[in-house]
Design a protein around this motif. Structure first.
Motif, PDB file in Angstrom:
ATOM      1  N   ASN A   1       0.799  -1.223   0.000  1.00 14.06           N
ATOM      2  CA  ASN A   1       0.000   0.000   0.000  1.00 14.06           C
ATOM      3  C   ASN A   1       0.836   1.280   0.000  1.00 14.06           C
ATOM      4  O   ASN A   1       0.524   2.230   0.713  1.00 14.06           O
ATOM      5  CB  ASN A   1      -0.960   0.013   1.189  1.00 14.06           C
ATOM      6  N   GLY A   2       1.893   1.308  -0.778  1.00 12.46           N
ATOM      7  CA  GLY A   2       2.707   2.511  -0.888  1.00 12.46           C
ATOM      8  C   GLY A   2       3.751   2.689   0.203  1.00 12.46           C
ATOM      9  O   GLY A   2       4.525   3.634   0.174  1.00 12.46           O
ATOM     10  N   VAL A   3       3.765   1.793   1.180  1.00 16.17           N
ATOM     11  CA  VAL A   3       4.758   1.853   2.250  1.00 16.17           C
ATOM     12  C   VAL A   3       5.779   0.738   2.021  1.00 16.17           C
ATOM     13  O   VAL A   3       5.411  -0.429   1.853  1.00 16.17           O
ATOM     14  CB  VAL A   3       4.114   1.704   3.637  1.00 16.17           C
TER      15      VAL A   3
ATOM     16  N   GLU B   1      12.529   7.154  -7.479  1.00 15.90           N
ATOM     17  CA  GLU B   1      11.987   7.287  -8.835  1.00 15.90           C
ATOM     18  C   GLU B   1      10.579   6.695  -8.950  1.00 15.90           C
ATOM     19  O   GLU B   1       9.927   6.840  -9.983  1.00 15.90           O
ATOM     20  CB  GLU B   1      12.908   6.569  -9.833  1.00 15.90           C
ATOM     21  N   ASP B   2      10.114   6.023  -7.915  1.00 12.74           N
ATOM     22  CA  ASP B   2       8.831   5.316  -7.934  1.00 12.74           C
ATOM     23  C   ASP B   2       7.732   6.209  -7.345  1.00 12.74           C
ATOM     24  O   ASP B   2       7.703   6.462  -6.143  1.00 12.74           O
ATOM     25  CB  ASP B   2       8.951   4.017  -7.137  1.00 12.74           C
ATOM     26  N   SER B   3       6.820   6.658  -8.179  1.00 10.69           N
ATOM     27  CA  SER B   3       5.785   7.591  -7.735  1.00 10.69           C
ATOM     28  C   SER B   3       4.733   6.939  -6.832  1.00 10.69           C
ATOM     29  O   SER B   3       3.931   7.647  -6.225  1.00 10.69           O
ATOM     30  CB  SER B   3       5.096   8.224  -8.947  1.00 10.69           C
TER      31      SER B   3
ATOM     32  N   GLU C   1      11.761  12.160  -1.789  1.00 10.26           N
ATOM     33  CA  GLU C   1      10.768  13.181  -1.461  1.00 10.26           C
ATOM     34  C   GLU C   1       9.719  12.683  -0.482  1.00 10.26           C
ATOM     35  O   GLU C   1       8.894  13.452  -0.023  1.00 10.26           O
ATOM     36  CB  GLU C   1      10.119  13.695  -2.745  1.00 10.26           C
ATOM     37  N   PHE C   2       9.731  11.421  -0.160  1.00 10.61           N
ATOM     38  CA  PHE C   2       8.817  10.836   0.812  1.00 10.61           C
ATOM     39  C   PHE C   2       9.543  10.708   2.149  1.00 10.61           C
ATOM     40  O   PHE C   2      10.782  10.733   2.193  1.00 10.61           O
ATOM     41  CB  PHE C   2       8.332   9.456   0.337  1.00 10.61           C
ATOM     42  N   PRO C   3       8.801  10.590   3.244  1.00 15.98           N
ATOM     43  CA  PRO C   3       9.467  10.450   4.544  1.00 15.98           C
ATOM     44  C   PRO C   3      10.114   9.073   4.714  1.00 15.98           C
ATOM     45  O   PRO C   3       9.575   8.066   4.254  1.00 15.98           O
ATOM     46  CB  PRO C   3       8.328  10.646   5.553  1.00 15.98           C
TER      47      PRO C   3
END
Length: 176
Positions: free
Chosen positions: A9-11, A42-44, A91-93
């Motif tokens: 789930n994106g984590v 690089e993975d959105s 750019e993500f935590p």
């Protein structure tokens, strides 16, 4: 490989997975970590990363002394292989889940995380001075920003362990 990556789930959970050696880092592990963070940046679909160490004894005991020659001969200008540089690009935590010892390079990688969560036995230690080494990944800048210059000098000059509770009181760790 001694770096494990799991996504849900994106984590993304990135685990330094060499518990039999206190998650000590080899050259190959460091370059794999760097390329992992490069690819994740690089993975959105990535919303956050949790970085941790396998087992309960260590987040990472730092560079494996048997691999130190190869690690320390690395080109400092080769940012593709620089794990901290690649973490800084994200750019993500990045949440550091510190479970045990975080020593030298392990401590520096923890400092590159945006948030640090520590288990009660987590312990941070900078022993560069005992080996006549200088931290290479920004510890001398990052640590004073978090805990103040005097406390950072104490941690680095004494090479003494800093437990999770005190690290939280000093502002290094967000929660224990």
């Amino acid at each position: 490989m001694s770096i494990r990556v799991e996504t849900a789930n994106g984590v993304v959970v990135v685990t330094i997975d060499r518990p039999e050696a206190q998650n000590a880092l080899t050259f190959e592990m460091l370059t794999t970590l760097a390329s992992t963070f490069h690819d994740l940046s690089e993975d959105s679909t990535v919303r956050a990363v949790v970085l941790t160490g396998a087992g309960t004894q260590a987040f990472s005991a730092g560079v494996d002394l048997a691999a130190a020659q190869k690690v320390f001969k690395t080109d400092e200008e080769d940012f593709d292989k620089d794990v901290v540089h690649q973490m800084d690009r994200c750019e993500f935590p990045i949440v550091g889940a510190i479970n045990g010892w975080a020593i030298n390079a392990g401590f520096e990688i923890a400092l590159a995380c945006d948030i640090l969560l520590a288990s009660p036995p987590a312990t941070f230690m900078d022993t560069h001075i005992k080996f006549g080494l200088q931290p290479a990944w920004g510890m001398s800048q990052r640590l004073p920003r978090l805990i103040g210059a005097n406390r950072a000098r104490e941690v680095s000059f004494l090479g003494a362990p800093l437990g999770a509770e005190k690290a939280c009181q000093w502002g290094l760790v967000n929660r224990v």
